[in-house]
Design a protein around this motif. Structure first.
Motif, PDB file in Angstrom:
ATOM      1  N   THR A  98     -18.413 -53.163  36.488  1.00 27.41           N
ATOM      2  CA  THR A  98     -18.499 -53.984  35.281  1.00 27.41           C
ATOM      3  C   THR A  98     -17.234 -54.802  35.059  1.00 27.41           C
ATOM      4  OG1 THR A  98     -17.804 -52.034  34.040  1.00 27.41           O
ATOM      5  CG2 THR A  98     -20.161 -52.535  34.081  1.00 27.41           C
ATOM      6  N   SER A  99     -16.189 -54.551  35.841  1.00 26.14           N
ATOM      7  CA  SER A  99     -14.954 -55.333  35.713  1.00 26.14           C
ATOM      8  C   SER A  99     -14.311 -55.519  37.075  1.00 26.14           C
ATOM      9  CB  SER A  99     -13.965 -54.647  34.763  1.00 26.14           C
ATOM     10  OG  SER A  99     -13.427 -53.481  35.371  1.00 26.14           O
TER      11      SER A  99
ATOM     12  N   THR B  48     -18.895 -57.267  41.659  1.00 28.46           N
ATOM     13  CA  THR B  48     -18.989 -57.344  40.202  1.00 28.46           C
ATOM     14  C   THR B  48     -20.254 -58.110  39.814  1.00 28.46           C
ATOM     15  OG1 THR B  48     -17.523 -59.269  40.257  1.00 28.46           O
ATOM     16  CG2 THR B  48     -16.508 -57.136  39.821  1.00 28.46           C
ATOM     17  N   ARG B  49     -20.259 -58.775  38.647  1.00 30.95           N
ATOM     18  CA  ARG B  49     -21.474 -59.325  38.059  1.00 30.95           C
ATOM     19  C   ARG B  49     -22.277 -60.247  38.991  1.00 30.95           C
ATOM     20  NH1 ARG B  49     -21.987 -59.169  32.296  1.00 30.95           N
ATOM     21  NH2 ARG B  49     -21.295 -57.089  31.713  1.00 30.95           N
TER      22      ARG B  49
ATOM     23  N   TRP C 199     -25.150 -58.451  40.554  1.00 35.97           N
ATOM     24  CA  TRP C 199     -26.063 -57.694  39.710  1.00 35.97           C
ATOM     25  C   TRP C 199     -27.457 -58.307  39.677  1.00 35.97           C
ATOM     26  CZ3 TRP C 199     -24.915 -53.771  35.676  1.00 35.97           C
ATOM     27  CH2 TRP C 199     -23.663 -53.182  35.850  1.00 35.97           C
TER      28      TRP C 199
ATOM     29  N   VAL D 236     -23.799 -47.803  39.547  1.00 33.99           N
ATOM     30  CA  VAL D 236     -23.210 -48.616  38.474  1.00 33.99           C
ATOM     31  C   VAL D 236     -22.092 -47.803  37.846  1.00 33.99           C
ATOM     32  CG1 VAL D 236     -23.625 -49.748  36.260  1.00 33.99           C
ATOM     33  CG2 VAL D 236     -25.376 -49.825  38.049  1.00 33.99           C
TER      34      VAL D 236
ATOM     35  N   LYS E 280     -20.284 -48.147  34.990  1.00 31.01           N
ATOM     36  CA  LYS E 280     -20.467 -47.811  33.569  1.00 31.01           C
ATOM     37  C   LYS E 280     -21.386 -48.832  32.913  1.00 31.01           C
ATOM     38  CE  LYS E 280     -16.287 -50.133  31.849  1.00 31.01           C
ATOM     39  NZ  LYS E 280     -15.075 -49.971  31.028  1.00 31.01           N
TER      40      LYS E 280
ATOM     41  N   PRO F 212     -22.738 -51.889  31.042  1.00 24.10           N
ATOM     42  CA  PRO F 212     -22.110 -53.217  31.023  1.00 24.10           C
ATOM     43  C   PRO F 212     -22.010 -53.838  29.620  1.00 24.10           C
ATOM     44  CG  PRO F 212     -24.375 -53.428  31.760  1.00 24.10           C
ATOM     45  CD  PRO F 212     -24.133 -51.948  31.557  1.00 24.10           C
TER      46      PRO F 212
ATOM     47  N   SER G 162     -20.202 -55.959  26.826  1.00 24.71           N
ATOM     48  CA  SER G 162     -19.204 -57.021  26.805  1.00 24.71           C
ATOM     49  C   SER G 162     -17.973 -56.529  26.051  1.00 24.71           C
ATOM     50  CB  SER G 162     -19.755 -58.267  26.105  1.00 24.71           C
ATOM     51  OG  SER G 162     -20.817 -58.813  26.844  1.00 24.71           O
TER      52      SER G 162
ATOM     53  N   SER H 236     -26.332 -55.404  26.711  1.00 25.76           N
ATOM     54  CA  SER H 236     -25.953 -54.471  27.771  1.00 25.76           C
ATOM     55  C   SER H 236     -27.188 -54.000  28.550  1.00 25.76           C
ATOM     56  CB  SER H 236     -25.222 -53.269  27.165  1.00 25.76           C
ATOM     57  OG  SER H 236     -24.959 -52.295  28.149  1.00 25.76           O
TER      58      SER H 236
ATOM     59  N   LEU I   5     -28.009 -54.421  32.536  1.00 30.00           N
ATOM     60  CA  LEU I   5     -28.258 -53.204  33.303  1.00 30.00           C
ATOM     61  C   LEU I   5     -29.599 -53.263  34.032  1.00 30.00           C
ATOM     62  CD1 LEU I   5     -27.223 -50.339  33.994  1.00 30.00           C
ATOM     63  CD2 LEU I   5     -28.475 -49.517  31.977  1.00 30.00           C
TER      64      LEU I   5
END
Length: 612
Positions: free
Chosen positions: A452-453, A499-500, A503, A518, A520, A522, A524, A554, A558
């Motif tokens: 997520t980061s 990362t994103r 996804w 995953v 954690k 996601p 913002s 989120s 996900l």
């Protein structure tokens, strides 16, 4: 053709399995037919009544075929808009030719991408004459020229190498400010203009959401058009529309935008050749501006910038390029002013540091923005995606799309998730890296690890790489997303860490991808200025910022991430969510309810047994 005959013809097409199976992999699915009939009903609806359809078609239902057959059977003019170039090319070069052959129909089809996908012959020839090129740049430019002599459409994506990755895209393309239009000496050879001309003549046009938004904004403001008018818009990958509305109808000032403008000014002055004093004066002003970038406020930056339009004013009639430089300087000036003092309904902020500092303003309510600029067209709109519902309801997406009165429909996946998948959610995660290593040993590689980061990716991915016997591919390092995916597909036991960008939009059927991890949920960042503004607006109207905005957002992300795993009837695999909050927080049950209907476990032994 009457509405009744049109709908009957489409039903007959789907029933003719033998005919379709000769050219495409096809098996009759009632869900697909029902979706197609809903789309066809929207397309053929009354011209004096706008048709708006939002359809969630989960993975495996066959939504592409469900909209292509109604599109080919109607006499109306249709735009098919997608988010990714991959899907555009698939529709243009594979799906539509095969389907037209199968149905025995002939509708003219054109593909139109954004201008930076097309070769600009003028800029290529000019840059080849430049003495500032490196030997490597010149080599790639010569390869582009050789390719261009054989290319039918000038689409740079057909090259055997990525011009962006090689650093020559700005040398072989022209942005809107650099393009001379009909005044260009090589106008008749321009691939972009040829593509636009084909699009204006075609029955069906394939394009992308950004280009569609640009076109509709131009039409709404009476500033021209990029695309012809359409009776019907089919928007695939439509879950991106709210995010794109915030970006597209927002304002942005960046170091690189100013730098690009300066390069354009230099090119304009080089063409004139007799403005040395002016060129030196502009150079000094701009060098000082860049030196102070990030050290002064946007208000001070705006005051400094006022000098540039004033400086160019007396010279804007000397050439078309100089006029465009002046217009663009005024546009930058106006955008700075807007960000300093945004209109009601907008939020402004800055982020990043140094060269990556950005000043931004964006509309708080994406739905109102889309309603005003897009759905106000007198056309019929069909929006499709595999992820448009949250907790079995369309409310969240309808609000973000600005379509409260649209017809909605949902078609579940035909996959047997109970047999094909397992969901692993540990009750506690003592160490994220150790947990990932245990899972990757159980699956023997063959996994996506979605972060997520970027900071988490940088911290954990190198440890995975040094600790595992299988290839670990890490986002970044100079390789494009598509290079990494190709390498992943070739190497059967590899692990991809990203990362994103990974996804969604990735279709990797088969046992090469047997696990999606995953790190954690996601959510913002709570200090994101646009999110904060949306939360405040929601709570001012009596809503709950977390339940109505942060949690649904989120869940939507996900659903896209875990949707990478099961892509066909033969796929099997494990979805691992390493966020124990799902077990301990009030929203955990809602998170699980939005996951595929597979067995949920918190025991690592169940994962190991799944792969035995």
């Amino acid at each position: 053709m009457t509405q009744k005959k049109y709908l009957k013809k489409i039903q007959k097409d789907f029933s003719n399995t033998e005919k379709l199976s000769k050219v495409i992999p096809y098996a009759y699915r009632q869900q697909q037919v029902d979706l197609a009939m809903n789309i066809a009903t929207c397309i053929v609806g009354s011209d004096d009544e706008q048709g708006l359809l939002i359809a969630e078609s989960e993975t495996g239902t066959g939504k592409t075929l469900a909209y292509l057959i109604p599109v080919l059977r109607t006499k109306k003019r249709v735009l098919i808009s997608t988010y990714t170039r991959t899907l555009q090319d698939q529709l243009m070069f594979r799906d539509l030719p095969l389907l037209q052959k199968a149905l025995g129909v002939s509708r003219s089809v054109a593909l139109l991408k954004g201008r930076l996908n097309y070769l600009c012959p003028k800029r290529m020839e000019e840059k080849l004459q430049s003495h500032r090129l490196s030997a490597k740049q010149k080599m790639y430019l010569l390869r582009v020229r050789e390719w261009a002599e054989e290319s039918a459409d000038g689409d740079l994506n057909a090259l055997p190498f990525d011009v962006g990755q090689k650093g020559i895209r700005p040398l072989v393309t022209a942005n809107a400010e650099q393009c001379l239009g009909s005044q260009c000496a090589l106008w008749s050879r321009c691939p972009l203009m040829q593509a636009r001309e084909k699009a204006h003549k075609a029955d069906v046009v394939i394009s992308n959401h950004s280009l569609m938004l640009t076109d509709l904004a131009l039409k709404a403001s009476n500033h021209g058009e990029l695309l012809p008018d359409f009776d019907v818009y089919i928007l695939d990958e439509a879950h991106h529309m709210p995010k794109l509305a915030s970006q597209f109808f927002g304002f942005q000032i960046t170091y690189f935008r100013l730098l690009q403008w300066h390069q354009q000014l230099q090119e304009s002055l080089n063409e004139l050749a007799d403005e040395l004093v002016f060129k030196n004066e502009a150079e000094d002003l701009f060098d000082q501006l860049l030196a102070d970038w990030g050290l002064i406020s946007l208000v001070d930056l705006h005051q400094r910038w006022l000098e540039f339009p004033a400086l160019i004013e007396s010279r804007k009639k000397r050439s078309e390029m100089m006029r465009k430089c002046h217009d663009q300087a005024l546009s930058i000036q106006d955008d700075m002013q807007f960000i300093i003092k945004p209109d009601d309904g907008y939020v402004a902020w800055y982020e990043g540091q140094g060269e990556h500092l950005r000043f931004l303003a964006a509309p708080i309510d994406s739905g109102e923005t889309l309603k005003k600029h897009v759905w106000s067209q007198e056309s019929h709109f069909v929006l499709l995606s595999a992820t448009l519902r949250i907790s079995e309801r369309f409310d969240y997406m309808q609000k973000n799309l600005g379509m409260p009165d649209a017809t909605t429909c949902h078609y579940p996946s035909p996959f047997n998730y109970e047999q094909q998948a397992l969901i692993y959610i540990p009750t506690e995660v003592a160490d994220l890296t150790s947990e990932m290593l245990r899972l990757l040993h159980a699956s023997e590689g063959r996994a996506f690890v979605l972060f997520t980061s970027y900071s988490a990716l940088q911290r954990i991915a190198p440890v995975l790489k040094s600790s595992l016997p299988w290839p670990v591919l890490i986002q970044g390092g100079g390789k494009s997303k598509w290079d990494i995916l190709e390498e992943f597909q070739v190497s059967r036991e590899s692990i991809l860490c990203g990362t994103r960008g990974f996804w969604e939009g990735v279709d990797m059927p088969g046992e090469t991808l047997s696990m999606v991890i995953v790190d954690k949920l996601p959510f913002s960042p709570p200090d994101d200025p646009l999110l904060k503004a949306r939360v405040i607006a929601c709570e001012n109207q009596g809503g709950n910022g977390f339940k109505d905005i942060q949690l649904p957002e989120s869940i939507a992300v996900l659903k896209q991430g875990v949707g990478r795993l099961i892509r066909s009837m033969d796929d099997r695999g494990v979805i691992a969510l390493l966020d124990s909050r799902i077990h301990h927080r009030f929203y955990g049950a809602e998170i699980i309810a939005n996951l595929p209907p597979a067995k949920v476990t918190s025991h690592i032994d169940d994962v190991r047994n799944f792969f035995l």
